[in-house]
Design a protein around this motif. Structure first.
Motif, PDB file in Angstrom:
ATOM      1  N   GLY A  50      -5.264  15.702   0.333  1.00  0.00           N
ATOM      2  CA  GLY A  50      -5.496  14.998   1.592  1.00  0.00           C
ATOM      3  C   GLY A  50      -6.919  15.101   2.096  1.00  0.00           C
ATOM      4  O   GLY A  50      -7.236  14.645   3.197  1.00  0.00           O
ATOM      5  N   GLU A 173      -4.107   5.580 -10.662  1.00  0.00           N
ATOM      6  CA  GLU A 173      -3.766   6.197  -9.373  1.00  0.00           C
ATOM      7  C   GLU A 173      -3.716   7.725  -9.465  1.00  0.00           C
ATOM      8  O   GLU A 173      -2.684   8.359  -9.178  1.00  0.00           O
ATOM      9  CB  GLU A 173      -2.434   5.638  -8.854  1.00  0.00           C
ATOM     10  CG  GLU A 173      -2.524   4.131  -8.645  1.00  0.00           C
ATOM     11  CD  GLU A 173      -1.202   3.516  -8.228  1.00  0.00           C
ATOM     12  OE1 GLU A 173      -0.918   3.545  -7.032  1.00  0.00           O
ATOM     13  OE2 GLU A 173      -0.486   3.023  -9.107  1.00  0.00           O
ATOM     14  N   SER A 175      -4.299  11.671  -8.610  1.00  0.00           N
ATOM     15  CA  SER A 175      -4.249  12.370  -7.322  1.00  0.00           C
ATOM     16  C   SER A 175      -5.525  13.183  -7.090  1.00  0.00           C
ATOM     17  O   SER A 175      -5.744  13.689  -6.006  1.00  0.00           O
ATOM     18  CB  SER A 175      -3.018  13.271  -7.244  1.00  0.00           C
ATOM     19  OG  SER A 175      -3.190  14.380  -8.084  1.00  0.00           O
ATOM     20  N   ARG A 200      -8.108   5.962   1.902  1.00  0.00           N
ATOM     21  CA  ARG A 200      -6.693   5.672   1.661  1.00  0.00           C
ATOM     22  C   ARG A 200      -6.082   6.670   0.661  1.00  0.00           C
ATOM     23  O   ARG A 200      -4.973   7.143   0.836  1.00  0.00           O
ATOM     24  CB  ARG A 200      -6.571   4.243   1.117  1.00  0.00           C
ATOM     25  CG  ARG A 200      -5.176   3.695   1.255  1.00  0.00           C
ATOM     26  CD  ARG A 200      -5.052   2.337   0.672  1.00  0.00           C
ATOM     27  NE  ARG A 200      -5.775   1.314   1.409  1.00  0.00           N
ATOM     28  CZ  ARG A 200      -5.596   0.020   1.188  1.00  0.00           C
ATOM     29  NH1 ARG A 200      -4.760  -0.377   0.254  1.00  0.00           N
ATOM     30  NH2 ARG A 200      -6.255  -0.869   1.880  1.00  0.00           N
ATOM     31  N   ILE A 201      -6.856   6.975  -0.383  1.00  0.00           N
ATOM     32  CA  ILE A 201      -6.373   7.935  -1.397  1.00  0.00           C
ATOM     33  C   ILE A 201      -6.119   9.304  -0.744  1.00  0.00           C
ATOM     34  O   ILE A 201      -5.100   9.944  -0.973  1.00  0.00           O
ATOM     35  CB  ILE A 201      -7.383   8.037  -2.565  1.00  0.00           C
ATOM     36  CG1 ILE A 201      -7.343   6.746  -3.392  1.00  0.00           C
ATOM     37  CG2 ILE A 201      -7.113   9.250  -3.449  1.00  0.00           C
ATOM     38  CD1 ILE A 201      -8.475   6.585  -4.382  1.00  0.00           C
ATOM     39  N   ARG A 203      -5.581   9.888   2.450  1.00  0.00           N
ATOM     40  CA  ARG A 203      -4.454   9.795   3.393  1.00  0.00           C
ATOM     41  C   ARG A 203      -3.113   9.871   2.693  1.00  0.00           C
ATOM     42  O   ARG A 203      -2.133  10.342   3.255  1.00  0.00           O
ATOM     43  CB  ARG A 203      -4.534   8.473   4.168  1.00  0.00           C
ATOM     44  CG  ARG A 203      -5.506   8.553   5.302  1.00  0.00           C
ATOM     45  CD  ARG A 203      -5.144   7.594   6.440  1.00  0.00           C
ATOM     46  NE  ARG A 203      -6.242   7.600   7.381  1.00  0.00           N
ATOM     47  CZ  ARG A 203      -7.028   6.571   7.624  1.00  0.00           C
ATOM     48  NH1 ARG A 203      -6.791   5.413   7.037  1.00  0.00           N
ATOM     49  NH2 ARG A 203      -8.017   6.677   8.478  1.00  0.00           N
ATOM     50  N   SER A 204      -3.087   9.398   1.448  1.00  0.00           N
ATOM     51  CA  SER A 204      -1.794   9.442   0.750  1.00  0.00           C
ATOM     52  C   SER A 204      -1.627  10.756  -0.021  1.00  0.00           C
ATOM     53  O   SER A 204      -0.778  10.860  -0.903  1.00  0.00           O
ATOM     54  CB  SER A 204      -1.643   8.230  -0.170  1.00  0.00           C
ATOM     55  OG  SER A 204      -2.639   8.265  -1.157  1.00  0.00           O
ATOM     56  N   GLY A 205      -2.481  11.738   0.283  1.00  0.00           N
ATOM     57  CA  GLY A 205      -2.282  13.077  -0.276  1.00  0.00           C
ATOM     58  C   GLY A 205      -3.160  13.398  -1.468  1.00  0.00           C
ATOM     59  O   GLY A 205      -3.049  14.477  -2.046  1.00  0.00           O
TER      60      GLY A 205
END
Ligand code: ATP
Length: 282
Positions: A50, A173, A175, A200-201, A203-205
């Motif tokens: 995050g 995609e 992480s 965005r990346i 925010r999505s963890g």
């Protein structure tokens, strides 16, 4: 030559939420020399799920060396490198599936088209065929490369090539995203798109580790920055905590803090892990 050097300090991160996030990048005591000349001298670096962490430092500070070690392109002389609890130096292969990497000066196959190149990267990344087709279309459109999708990469401008390298880094995609100077050569609209994507990346963890000389961008984009010089930590923290720690005004920019910290520091005498009581790995 004096051994005085600005002390490394770790200042608290900005939000409580960060403390609850998992540690995904954990670098400890990283040492690396090239032909006997030290590039990294006991560097520490961490990043959490995050979080966008900026790696900043003067030319030759050791940023690229650090990022190359993290993605397995270089081996350190000594140190601990963990990505999502995975010991990168013990098993340098399996963790890579979850990493996206954009090198400082990406070399792209000029004879392929952007569609072909992303198709190739996606297949290496084991993306299912349908997902790969969707992802390729999506990225080419988002990054404004769709009009060039079927022309050779050789015909793309420098900024377009940089955007394509970014697309290749995120097509699966990952992480964990590791970017070395990703904004160089990209126009303001493209930079905006990229930064939006990074946010965005995170925010999505996901975790984003990005080296940059663009301190105004780092100031706005990153949750924390790690300032390095001469292969060592100078300071790490959020902008607010860095301001507090150097006793600058509450409006001091990252640039002001960076210049102060890196110019205050005198050149440290080169050390080895052995001199510090650490022993060479392997
Ligand atoms: P920049 O901001 O200029 O990109 P950097 O912080 O990324 O710099 P590195 O590229 O990691 O710094 O370089 C750190 C030190 O290691 C420098 O002194 C550099 O000259 C040296 N170095 C890097 N790569 C090599 C190499 N392949 N062979 C010899 N020395 C190297």
């Amino acid at each position: 030559m004096t051994r005085a050097f600005h002390p490394t300090f770790q200042v608290p991160r900005a939000t409580l939420a960060d403390d609850l996030m998992a540690l995904t990048i954990d670098v400890q005591q990283l040492w690396k020399s090239y032909e006997g000349k030290p590039a990294l001298q006991g560097l520490f670096l961490d990043a959490h799920a995050g979080e966008i962490v900026g790696l900043i430092g003067p030319n030759g500070a050791g940023k690229t060396t650090t990022l190359k070690i993290l993605v397995g392109l270089l081996r350190p002389d000594y140190g601990v490198v963990r990505v999502k609890d995975h010991d990168v130096l013990v098993d340098p292969v399996s963790y890579k599936a979850d990493i996206g990497y954009m090198p400082e000066a990406p070399t792209l196959p000029e004879y392929l088209t952007p569609s072909e190149f992303l198709g190739y990267v996606g297949r290496i990344r084991n993306l299912p065929k349908e997902r790969l087709a969707v992802r390729t279309r999506e990225l080419l459109t988002i990054l404004d490369l769709a009009p060039k999708a079927d022309e050779t990469i050789a015909s793309l401008s420098k900024g377009m090539k940089a955007k394509l390298a970014f697309a290749a880094a995120i097509i699966h995609e990952p992480s964990i995203l590791i970017l070395d100077e990703p904004l160089i050569g990209i126009d303001p609209a493209g930079q905006h798109l990229l930064k939006e994507r990074l946010t965005r990346i995170a925010r999505s963890g996901g975790t984003v580790l990005v080296s940059t000389h663009q301190l105004d961008t780092a100031e706005r984009l990153c949750h924390r920055v790690a300032i390095v010089n001469h292969g060592r930590n100078v300071a790490t923290g959020s902008l607010e905590s860095l301001r507090a720690s150097v006793d600058s005004g509450e409006h001091a920019s990252l640039e002001e803090i960076f210049l102060r910290l890196t110019q205050e520091a005198t050149v440290p005498e080169a050390e080895t892990p052995r001199r510090r009581g650490w022993f060479r790995r392997g």
